[in-house]
Scaffold this motif. Structure first.
Motif, PDB file in Angstrom:
ATOM      1  N   GLY A   1       0.807  -1.211   0.000  1.00  0.00           N
ATOM      2  CA  GLY A   1       0.000   0.000   0.000  1.00  0.00           C
ATOM      3  C   GLY A   1       0.838   1.257   0.000  1.00  0.00           C
TER       4      GLY A   1
ATOM      5  N   VAL B   1      -5.814  -3.008  -3.012  1.00  0.00           N
ATOM      6  CA  VAL B   1      -5.513  -3.668  -1.744  1.00  0.00           C
ATOM      7  C   VAL B   1      -4.847  -4.998  -2.050  1.00  0.00           C
TER       8      VAL B   1
ATOM      9  N   ASN C   1     -12.723  -1.324  -1.446  1.00  0.00           N
ATOM     10  CA  ASN C   1     -12.019  -0.114  -1.027  1.00  0.00           C
ATOM     11  C   ASN C   1     -12.496   1.096  -1.827  1.00  0.00           C
TER      12      ASN C   1
ATOM     13  N   THR D   1      -5.596   1.719   2.469  1.00  0.00           N
ATOM     14  CA  THR D   1      -4.956   0.414   2.330  1.00  0.00           C
ATOM     15  C   THR D   1      -3.973   0.162   3.468  1.00  0.00           C
TER      16      THR D   1
END
Length: 810
Positions: free
Chosen positions: A82, A91, A346, A357
């Motif tokens: 991330g 992610v 996400n 993340t």
């Protein structure tokens, strides 16, 4: 004494003070930046964490690795990948696509060597990232990638089925299939009950209807399924194998690789290939998801926006994935790759930076350290059911339909079977070999047919026209009689020099003998004629033309070719009387049958079999300059179009007793589109220079109630809305409306959306969350589309660029 030498001793406090004073003519010192995390990132990280926790444990269980390895990979993927990766919203963590590869490595070499292979794969990824070859991974055929994922999904589902039934899976798919009858004979009802409850919750939770469902769906289905099954098993007092997380002090780390060098090299190559391709394709998919978020759009000229999340840097993403695999393997974690389920969650949860993340990875670390007693209540059968469902979903019907439509189902099937029966690397290698063979076959396979219809000879060339096809082409062309009218249809995208010379020489000979030759192709305007050959229509779609009808040249001596306006190479000639509209219509239909019908016939045949399934209702004006398929890049079956004068939506009104409503046409189309066709969005599109809006502005009370005046009464609320000083005016982003007509066009779109919401079928679909409404304005002179966005109580029509998607529903 030098001016650079101090004349007195420097006091320490003076030294500190001089450091705080910046030099003359230098920019002022930038204040220290404070690290802040947006609230959207915090909420998104929690949503991703709740999905990642059960999936990480389930994937570790499916591979046969220590369960902590899944948590280590999730934490490292979130924090390291991330922070360093080139796709801020992707992610990373343990992926289902790596399950088969990792399980095979553990079975062959043991866990510590598998960790070492993960580290070496990360080193190779770093090298590939430094060489900047990430884009080449996207050259792999999507049919191979989808086939690989489908094969992995089948392998996962068959293996986890044994755990769902209360048994233990074998090392290969064939062994698992052979052992399935015996496993069914000794099935454990408690394990089946826990697995069935998990699957029921997993599939029903996202389908809870109404407002309550929208609130409950914020909790991830995977967490609800595993948590619900765990609570139910505990309350029922069932005895089942459960998660066993040994002490972190006994956690196994990476060791030196042990095994044959060639086998280890193949293992590193396989892990690198699967991790890299899945991560890079996932990054591209995340870019597409982010394009649908107006708040994440990159800055553009005239937009006045700063870039929050740009497009993914694939080479940096490969470097980030390599670093994450090195750290994960060193700490005893599973291989790391970008994960589609968590990445899409996400983006949909509203993440605006890579902080979401990274924070999700921190939450996994906290859970791994503090939530061990709670995690050990989870039944293994519940995790197995969750992973089995993920494996089944990896065999996507959408992907199968896509590869079938592109005639790559053989590549898909061979790759899938190869992965299932032989392994991932072997299956992908077979898929690549078949894909290359299919490409070569298409390049060399050319079908040339000849038939006669109504005195015209048609020679149809399907496929690429290379020197290999010249003998067949010459044989067919010489079957055409002298002096005949011939149409040669080139249904391909490539022609080499040998084929060009052969076709061109025959054309010159045939025309010299009194015949005529017309050459058409897939690409509009395909010609292999001398500049003096001016007998054919040369207009090209979406370039200057007059009603897309070229005028025929005069037969008088000295007459030149009358092509499309602005067509280069045309010679002026005498004025030619314009054909009648009937002749123009017949010529247009003939051009369609000759040029376009062969291209779209297959797709229209499919639509005829399956029926129409449009995704949206497009309600726009009857103006001839609005070509809906052109401005929306849509094709047959995509749009359900309703056109009328002024793009008006009459509000629903109950007629007086004994009187029928006279404006049910639009309402009937709306009801049919929403209730029968189940469209997911409705767009009301206005346009510049609308004659209906001009007529509304110039209308005077009284006079004969003509049909046009009776229809335009539905636009009077738009006039009233524009005259209301208490309402903010609808406007275009970046400039004011050019005149009152344009202002009324914008206002009319907003008003018609209000009328649309008043229709019962639309209101019901909006309440259920199955429909979105959008407003659109098309400026004809600029060829520019604007989409309605509502922010801070104002209606703004914003530009649509190639990086944008639909804004939030109006």
């Amino acid at each position: 004494m030098s001016a650079c030498v101090p004349t007195r001793a420097t006091d320490p406090s003076d030294s500190d003070r001089t450091r705080r004073i910046h030099r003359p003519h230098s920019p002022p010192p930038t204040p220290p930046r404070r690290f802040r995390i947006a609230g959207a990132d915090v909420s998104a990280s929690i949503a991703v964490f709740l999905i990642a926790l059960p999936l990480s444990l389930g994937i570790a269980l499916a591979t046969g690795a220590p369960l902590q390895a899944g948590l280590v990979a999730a934490a490292v993927g979130g924090i390291v990948a991330g922070r360093l990766g080139g796709s801020p919203l992707q992610v990373s963590g343990p992926a289902a696509g790596l399950t088969v590869v990792t399980a095979d490595l553990i079975h062959r070499y043991g866990w510590r060597t598998t960790c070492a292979i993960t580290v070496l794969a990360g080193v190779v990824q770093l090298g590939l990232g430094c060489l900047r070859v990430a884009r080449t991974a996207l050259a792999v055929s999507p049919a191979i990638v989808h086939g690989m994922l489908a094969g992995i999904g089948v392998t996962i589902a068959v293996a986890q089925l044994h755990i769902v039934l209360g048994g233990t899976p074998q090392s290969s798919v064939l062994d698992n299939l052979r052992g399935l009858p015996a496993q069914l004979a000794r099935v454990q009802p408690s394990a089946v009950w826990a697995s069935a409850l998990t699957l029921v919750l997993l599939f029903l939770w996202p389908r809870i209807p109404g407002r309550t469902g929208r609130l409950l769906r914020r909790i991830p289905a995977a967490l609800v399924a595993v948590g619900g099954a765990t609570v139910a098993v505990s309350l029922a007092g069932l005895t089942l194998p459960k998660v066993d997380l040994p002490s972190w002090s006994s956690h196994a780390l990476a060791g030196l690789p042990e095994g044959p060098v060639l086998g280890l090299a193949a293992a590193v190559l396989t892990t690198t290939l699967v991790c890299s391709v899945q991560s890079l394709l996932g990054a591209v998919a995340v870019d597409k998801l982010a394009a649908g978020r107006p708040d994440l759009l990159a800055a553009g000229p005239g937009t006045g926006r700063s870039a929050r999340v740009g497009r993914s840097d694939l080479d940096r993403e490969l470097l980030g994935q390599g670093a994450a695999n090195i750290v994960s393997g060193t700490l005893g974690g599973l291989p790391v790759a970008g994960v589609a389920v968590r990445s899409s969650a996400n983006v949909q949860a509203g993440a605006v930076s890579r902080n979401s993340t990274m924070l999700h990875g921190v939450l996994v670390v906290i859970a791994a350290l503090l939530m061990v007693p709670a995690l050990e209540f989870i039944p293994l059968a519940s995790l197995a059911a969750l992973v089995m469902a993920v494996g089944i979903q990896m065999v996507s019907l959408h992907h199968i339909r896509t590869v079938t439509r592109h005639r790559e189902v053989l590549v898909y099937a061979v790759t899938t079977l190869g992965v299932v029966l032989l392994g991932v690397l072997e299956g992908v290698s077979l898929g690549i070999a078949v894909a290359v063979g299919v490409a070569l076959h298409r390049l060399t396979r050319t079908r040339i047919t000849h038939d006669e219809s109504e005195g015209v000879h048609h020679v149809h060339v399907r496929g690429q026209l290379t020197f290999l096809a010249v003998p067949r082409l010459s044989r067919v062309l010489h079957l055409v009689p002298r002096g005949a009218d011939v149409v040669v249809e080139l249904d391909g995208s490539f022609m080499d020099h040998a084929a060009y010379e052969s076709l061109h020489d025959w054309q010159k000979t045939h025309t010299a003998q009194g015949g005529s030759v017309e050459l058409t192709g897939r690409r509009p305007g395909t010609r292999i004629a001398e500049p003096s050959d001016s007998a054919d229509c040369r207009c090209r779609p979406w370039t200057p033309w007059r009603n897309h009808q070229c005028e025929r040249p005069s037969t008088a001596p000295g007459a030149g070719h009358m092509g499309a306006p602005g067509e280069p190479g045309t010679a002026p000639g005498p004025s030619v009387p314009r054909e009648s509209s009937g002749h123009e219509l017949a010529r247009g239909i003939s051009a369609f049958q000759r040029n376009t019908a062969p291209i779209v016939r297959g797709e229209l045949a499919r639509l005829a079999r399956e029926g129409q399934q449009p995704s949206q209702l497009f309600l726009t004006c009857a103006d001839s300059r609005l070509v809906t398929s052109m401005i929306t890049s849509s094709g047959p079956g995509d749009l359900f179009v309703v056109r009328n004068v002024g793009n008006l939506v009459p509000p629903p009104a109950s007629p007086r007793p004994g009187e029928e409503s006279g404006d049910d046409s639009v309402a009937a189309a709306i009801e049919y589109a929403v209730d029968v066709l189940k469209v997911r969005s409705i767009t009301v599109c206005g346009h510049s220079g609308c004659g209906a809006m001009q007529a509304l502005l110039n209308s005077e009370p009284g006079g004969a109630p003509t049909p046009l005046k009776r229809w335009l009464r539905h636009g009077l609320p738009s006039l009233e809305r524009m005259a209301d000083d208490g309402r903010p005016w609808a406007r275009l982003a970046g400039r004011a409306p050019a005149d009152a007509v344009e202002q009324l066009c914008l206002t009319n779109v907003v008003q018609q959306l209000e009328h649309l919401r008043a229709h019962e079928s639309v209101a019901r679909a909006l309440r259920e969350g199955g429909l979105e409404l959008h407003g659109m304005y098309f400026h004809v002179g600029e060829a520019q589309s604007y989409l309605l966005t509502e922010a801070s109580g104002t209606e703004v029509f914003d530009h649509v660029s190639d990086a944008e998607g639909l804004p939030s529903p109006a």
